[in-house]
Structures are given as C-alpha cells and as structure tokens.
Write a protein that holds these residues in place. Sequence first.
Motif, PDB file in Angstrom:
ATOM      1  N   MET A 268      67.799 -21.564  47.231  1.00 27.03           N
ATOM      2  CA  MET A 268      66.592 -21.756  46.437  1.00 27.03           C
ATOM      3  C   MET A 268      66.857 -21.247  45.022  1.00 27.03           C
ATOM      4  SD  MET A 268      62.709 -20.715  47.442  1.00 27.03           S
ATOM      5  CE  MET A 268      62.765 -18.945  47.157  1.00 27.03           C
ATOM      6  N   LEU A 269      66.630 -22.122  44.049  1.00 26.04           N
ATOM      7  CA  LEU A 269      66.888 -21.788  42.650  1.00 26.04           C
ATOM      8  C   LEU A 269      65.550 -21.711  41.922  1.00 26.04           C
ATOM      9  CD1 LEU A 269      69.190 -24.182  43.583  1.00 26.04           C
ATOM     10  CD2 LEU A 269      70.227 -23.230  41.532  1.00 26.04           C
ATOM     11  N   LEU A 270      65.177 -20.510  41.513  1.00 23.65           N
ATOM     12  CA  LEU A 270      63.901 -20.271  40.843  1.00 23.65           C
ATOM     13  C   LEU A 270      64.123 -20.187  39.342  1.00 23.65           C
ATOM     14  CD1 LEU A 270      60.846 -19.517  40.958  1.00 23.65           C
ATOM     15  CD2 LEU A 270      61.599 -17.119  41.100  1.00 23.65           C
ATOM     16  N   PRO A 271      63.596 -21.144  38.567  1.00 19.85           N
ATOM     17  CA  PRO A 271      63.789 -21.089  37.112  1.00 19.85           C
ATOM     18  C   PRO A 271      62.916 -20.014  36.473  1.00 19.85           C
ATOM     19  CG  PRO A 271      62.515 -23.036  37.737  1.00 19.85           C
ATOM     20  CD  PRO A 271      62.903 -22.370  38.998  1.00 19.85           C
ATOM     21  N   LEU A 272      63.529 -19.225  35.599  1.00 19.59           N
ATOM     22  CA  LEU A 272      62.842 -18.151  34.888  1.00 19.59           C
ATOM     23  C   LEU A 272      63.173 -18.235  33.404  1.00 19.59           C
ATOM     24  CD1 LEU A 272      63.667 -15.183  37.311  1.00 19.59           C
ATOM     25  CD2 LEU A 272      61.553 -16.522  37.254  1.00 19.59           C
ATOM     26  N   TYR A 273      62.397 -17.518  32.609  1.00 17.18           N
ATOM     27  CA  TYR A 273      62.656 -17.481  31.175  1.00 17.18           C
ATOM     28  C   TYR A 273      62.184 -16.152  30.618  1.00 17.18           C
ATOM     29  CZ  TYR A 273      57.662 -18.338  30.265  1.00 17.18           C
ATOM     30  OH  TYR A 273      56.298 -18.230  30.210  1.00 17.18           O
ATOM     31  N   SER A 274      62.624 -15.845  29.392  1.00 17.91           N
ATOM     32  CA  SER A 274      62.249 -14.608  28.719  1.00 17.91           C
ATOM     33  C   SER A 274      61.780 -14.931  27.312  1.00 17.91           C
ATOM     34  CB  SER A 274      63.451 -13.656  28.654  1.00 17.91           C
ATOM     35  OG  SER A 274      63.232 -12.620  27.720  1.00 17.91           O
ATOM     36  N   LEU A 281      67.149 -18.284  32.609  1.00 19.51           N
ATOM     37  CA  LEU A 281      68.167 -18.108  33.639  1.00 19.51           C
ATOM     38  C   LEU A 281      67.563 -18.500  34.981  1.00 19.51           C
ATOM     39  CD1 LEU A 281      67.501 -15.360  35.392  1.00 19.51           C
ATOM     40  CD2 LEU A 281      68.738 -14.221  33.608  1.00 19.51           C
ATOM     41  N   ILE A 282      68.394 -18.526  36.005  1.00 23.76           N
ATOM     42  CA  ILE A 282      67.957 -18.956  37.327  1.00 23.76           C
ATOM     43  C   ILE A 282      68.148 -17.805  38.317  1.00 23.76           C
ATOM     44  CG2 ILE A 282      68.207 -20.684  39.143  1.00 23.76           C
ATOM     45  CD1 ILE A 282      67.400 -21.821  36.393  1.00 23.76           C
ATOM     46  N   ALA A 283      67.074 -17.463  39.030  1.00 28.85           N
ATOM     47  CA  ALA A 283      67.178 -16.526  40.154  1.00 28.85           C
ATOM     48  C   ALA A 283      67.521 -17.327  41.401  1.00 28.85           C
ATOM     49  CB  ALA A 283      65.862 -15.773  40.336  1.00 28.85           C
ATOM     50  N   ILE A 284      68.519 -16.884  42.140  1.00 29.21           N
ATOM     51  CA  ILE A 284      69.057 -17.659  43.269  1.00 29.21           C
ATOM     52  C   ILE A 284      68.999 -16.813  44.538  1.00 29.21           C
ATOM     53  CG2 ILE A 284      71.060 -18.908  44.158  1.00 29.21           C
ATOM     54  CD1 ILE A 284      72.034 -19.140  41.220  1.00 29.21           C
ATOM     55  N   THR A 285      68.497 -17.405  45.611  1.00 28.65           N
ATOM     56  CA  THR A 285      68.551 -16.758  46.921  1.00 28.65           C
ATOM     57  C   THR A 285      69.091 -17.749  47.945  1.00 28.65           C
ATOM     58  OG1 THR A 285      67.256 -15.705  48.697  1.00 28.65           O
ATOM     59  CG2 THR A 285      66.113 -17.321  47.339  1.00 28.65           C
ATOM     60  N   GLU A 290      65.413 -12.700  50.843  1.00 27.40           N
ATOM     61  CA  GLU A 290      65.827 -11.374  51.296  1.00 27.40           C
ATOM     62  C   GLU A 290      66.685 -10.684  50.247  1.00 27.40           C
ATOM     63  OE1 GLU A 290      67.523 -11.266  55.203  1.00 27.40           O
ATOM     64  OE2 GLU A 290      66.046 -12.670  56.029  1.00 27.40           O
ATOM     65  N   THR A 291      67.574 -11.426  49.607  1.00 27.93           N
ATOM     66  CA  THR A 291      68.375 -10.908  48.494  1.00 27.93           C
ATOM     67  C   THR A 291      68.450 -11.981  47.414  1.00 27.93           C
ATOM     68  OG1 THR A 291      70.444 -11.703  49.489  1.00 27.93           O
ATOM     69  CG2 THR A 291      69.773  -9.428  49.965  1.00 27.93           C
ATOM     70  N   TRP A 292      68.680 -11.536  46.182  1.00 27.28           N
ATOM     71  CA  TRP A 292      68.729 -12.441  45.034  1.00 27.28           C
ATOM     72  C   TRP A 292      69.996 -12.173  44.223  1.00 27.28           C
ATOM     73  CZ3 TRP A 292      64.840 -16.054  44.109  1.00 27.28           C
ATOM     74  CH2 TRP A 292      63.662 -15.896  44.857  1.00 27.28           C
ATOM     75  N   HIS A 293      70.524 -13.215  43.626  1.00 29.52           N
ATOM     76  CA  HIS A 293      71.530 -13.083  42.581  1.00 29.52           C
ATOM     77  C   HIS A 293      71.132 -14.031  41.457  1.00 29.52           C
ATOM     78  CE1 HIS A 293      73.780 -16.715  44.216  1.00 29.52           C
ATOM     79  NE2 HIS A 293      73.152 -16.308  45.300  1.00 29.52           N
ATOM     80  N   PHE A 294      71.848 -13.975  40.340  1.00 30.21           N
ATOM     81  CA  PHE A 294      71.319 -14.603  39.135  1.00 30.21           C
ATOM     82  C   PHE A 294      72.391 -15.381  38.389  1.00 30.21           C
ATOM     83  CE2 PHE A 294      69.077 -10.791  40.276  1.00 30.21           C
ATOM     84  CZ  PHE A 294      67.768 -11.258  40.385  1.00 30.21           C
ATOM     85  N   SER A 295      71.967 -16.461  37.765  1.00 31.55           N
ATOM     86  CA  SER A 295      72.882 -17.281  36.977  1.00 31.55           C
ATOM     87  C   SER A 295      73.209 -16.572  35.668  1.00 31.55           C
ATOM     88  CB  SER A 295      72.250 -18.640  36.680  1.00 31.55           C
ATOM     89  OG  SER A 295      71.259 -18.514  35.660  1.00 31.55           O
ATOM     90  N   GLU A 296      74.185 -17.109  34.969  1.00 32.61           N
ATOM     91  CA  GLU A 296      74.389 -16.669  33.603  1.00 32.61           C
ATOM     92  C   GLU A 296      73.238 -17.200  32.753  1.00 32.61           C
ATOM     93  OE1 GLU A 296      78.095 -18.406  32.360  1.00 32.61           O
ATOM     94  OE2 GLU A 296      77.150 -20.296  31.775  1.00 32.61           O
ATOM     95  N   PRO A 297      72.975 -16.606  31.592  1.00 33.11           N
ATOM     96  CA  PRO A 297      71.882 -17.088  30.744  1.00 33.11           C
ATOM     97  C   PRO A 297      72.094 -18.534  30.299  1.00 33.11           C
ATOM     98  CG  PRO A 297      72.635 -14.920  30.035  1.00 33.11           C
ATOM     99  CD  PRO A 297      73.629 -15.414  31.037  1.00 33.11           C
TER     100      PRO A 297
END
Length: 455
Positions: A268-274, A281-285, A290-297
């Motif tokens: 699951m790729l959750l799009p986020l922004y700042s 960037l994209i939050a990925i689970t 249960e756990t998350w990792h993240f794309s490069e900006p």
Amino acid sequence: MKQYTGFLGISLLLIFYGCLPGEKKSTENIDQASDTLIPEQIFPFQSQHCHGSSNVELPNKDLMVAWFQGSGERTADDVAIKGARRDHKTGKWSEPFTLADVPDFPDINPVLFLDGKSRLWLIWYTVMAYQWESSILKYRISDNYMQESGSPEWKWQDMIHLKPDGSVPDGIGKNDQFVQILTRKYDEFHKDLVSKGFINNKNGPVTDELWERALAQYFSIAKGTRFTAAGTDINEKGERVRTELGFPLQRRIGWQSRNKPLIIGNRMLLPLYSDGFDFSLIAITDNWGETWHFSEPIVGAGSIQPSLALRKDSSIVAYMRDNGPPPKRLAKSISTDKGKTWSMVEDSDVPNPGTAADVVVLRSGNWALVHNDIEEGRHRLSVWLSKDEGKTWPYRKTLVNGTPGSEVRGHYPAIIQGSDGIIHISYTNQIAGPEGQPSLKNIVHACFSEKWLTE
C-alpha cells in the motif's frame, strides 16, 4: 456577478453552473441513469468551511464520503472530520456525523479507503501549532462499518510516525544521507530548469535569488537547524567531534495526507506531502500498516499532493499539484521500483492553477483525471479521460463552470470507480452568499459512466 439570495437564487445559480441537475432525477438506481451526469448535494449549503473530501464504496455498494468542517482550517480549533453515508437503494444521504475530532485542535484532509483485508481506513492529520509544518499524521481502522447511519466503530487508532531519513541519533552531520539525496535532486532539477530557460533568463519565472531563498528554507528543515542540540560530527580528519548540530524533528513531522493510496498486491502506497518542504513522498507498508517505510523525496518546484496511477508495465505515475511558478501544470514523476525512488519532477501538459487533482485507473484500463483544468482560479472543475495512460486526454467534460473572479468554485475533488463501473466524484462546492455575507459551501457527489465521459 449578480448576487442571488434565498433558496430560489441559490438553486438558479446551481443549475446555471452545473452543480445541480436542472430537473431532479431519481438516484435510487444509478445504473438506470448511468449514461448521464448525476450531481447531488450531500448536505445543504452552509456558512462553515467544509473542504478536502474523500470517498469510498462500501461492500454493499453504499458510499461513504468524508470531509473536514469548521470555522477555518489550520488556525481554527473547532475543525473536525465529518462524514455521511449514501444508501444505494434509496439514493438518500444520511445526516452528517463525526468521524474524528481531537478537541481544540484542527483535523484536516481525511482519506477513506478499504484495504486488502476489507477493513475501512480513515487517515487524516491534526495540526498541533496552527502551522502546517506542525501536523501529525493519524489513522483509524474499522472492522464494523456497515451501520445504516452514524460513524463506524473504530477498532484501532495510531499515528504514522514518519522516518524518511534513516537513524541520526548523534545529530545531522555533514555526511547525512537525507541531505545528500536532496542536494543531488535539487542540483539535477536546477540544471533542468536552467536548460529550459526558467532560471538565469530575463524572461524566466524563477530568479537565482528566488531559487536560493527556497533552498535555504528547505535545507533549514532538512538539516534540523530549527531544532539544535549538542551532537557528534565527523571532522576533516575523520575524527568524531562534539559540536552543535540540528536534529530531525522538523523533517519527521508536518507530513500531510490528501489522496487515496495505491494498493498493489500486499503493498500500500500512501501519498503524502509537506508544505514546509514543498515536495512529496510516499509512505509504504507491505503488511497493512503494521510497519512503514518511506520513499525518497519527490522533489520539484512546489510539487505536492500526489495522486498515483499504475501503468501496465508496473511503473507508477504521480501527478502533483503545482504550487510553483509558471507555467502552471500538473507536475509529474515516475517510479519504476514500486514507489521507492522517483524520477526528476517535470511539468505535464495538464493545466493546474495550484489546486488538488485526483486520478483513477478504470477497469477498462483508461485513466480518469478530475481537476481544475485552468491555469488560474478554481471556478472550473473538469474530468478528463485518457486511453493511452496519460499521454493524451482527448475526452473532457466539465462539472462546474463558473466565471473568473466569481465566488463560484468547484475544487479539491476525489475520484473512485464503483464495483458496478460507475465513476464517483466528490468535491467542494462553493457559491456567493447573501449580499455582505460569506460564501456558502457544501460537498457534492457526482456520478456517471465511462460512456458518458467519452460521448
């Protein structure tokens, strides 16, 4: 524009601007009217601010729509996440109910969706200190959400703790990987802008001074210079030395939700922004949260609020709102490794005035994109269709068509396709209020078939 007051005047405005059908159609069976556009107000116009909707089809074909509502946005303590349900049998919307509300804090930009376990998710963020950069990302999960009215029963709630920058317990030193990635990406982007005449050109929209000022802001966050303490760095001799360093608080908070995630198998790729960084960037689970990792900006000139589309070759396209200088276009980036790394951001051919857009890949393989398809203003909202994965968009229909400078707006849309093939859009609907009074707003749901879109 002439100011209309009262219910009759509002109805005339709605009919004229395409926000409400001129003749009331029965929506008890959407399938029977699927070859026409059916817009409907989820609740009556009111003076409170309501914005940032998201929509989801439930397993029985009912719809749920969420939005945030209150007396303002990030500086209004009464802003809460609201929702409503649409009974697919009767075509009626429930009374609005509260989905999430942290008392005395603004809650913003809900995202509703079902995961691979058929659980209902609500993702949003709470603004801690009246600035977007102080936002904390939250989510709720429900297994019991098929009630006829009212909020789902939430089984689990947590925060998504953003750590896109590795581990830096001793402070952000000169060899920090996150800073190095940003340096590389901004260098590539700067060279591209120079080659295209956007920088160092008297007719270009970006000056060297503007570019350097923006970089100073972004790197002050990246290097943690707003949150410093004694730390340990490496000097020119390779020795560890104690010194004053930044710590990564500001680059781990302030991340905001907007569009639905892309689900590929168990990923699951959750799009986020700042808004602090002005990038995404994209939050990925890979285990349903249960756990998350993240794309490069995903770095560009104000490229935020990504919406994701999966190509047939398994690459992913991110379309992003254009908060940067002219030309005003949807920004675009591509990932070929399931969302981990992203290409340099470039302008697409799609006009965008600096507003949210959303895309969905239809079951036919065609793409539908809903957005303000103009370079300035939010008075026109349209849906476009592509049969070649976004290379061209020959089919276009307008949902809201106001006049420049008027208070009529249709914006911040969300788009999905239902199990029966019907396309559903929700968006913020705004008209002029009574003379001397604020504008009036509500959330509209519009549905139609792909056939209607291509006629």
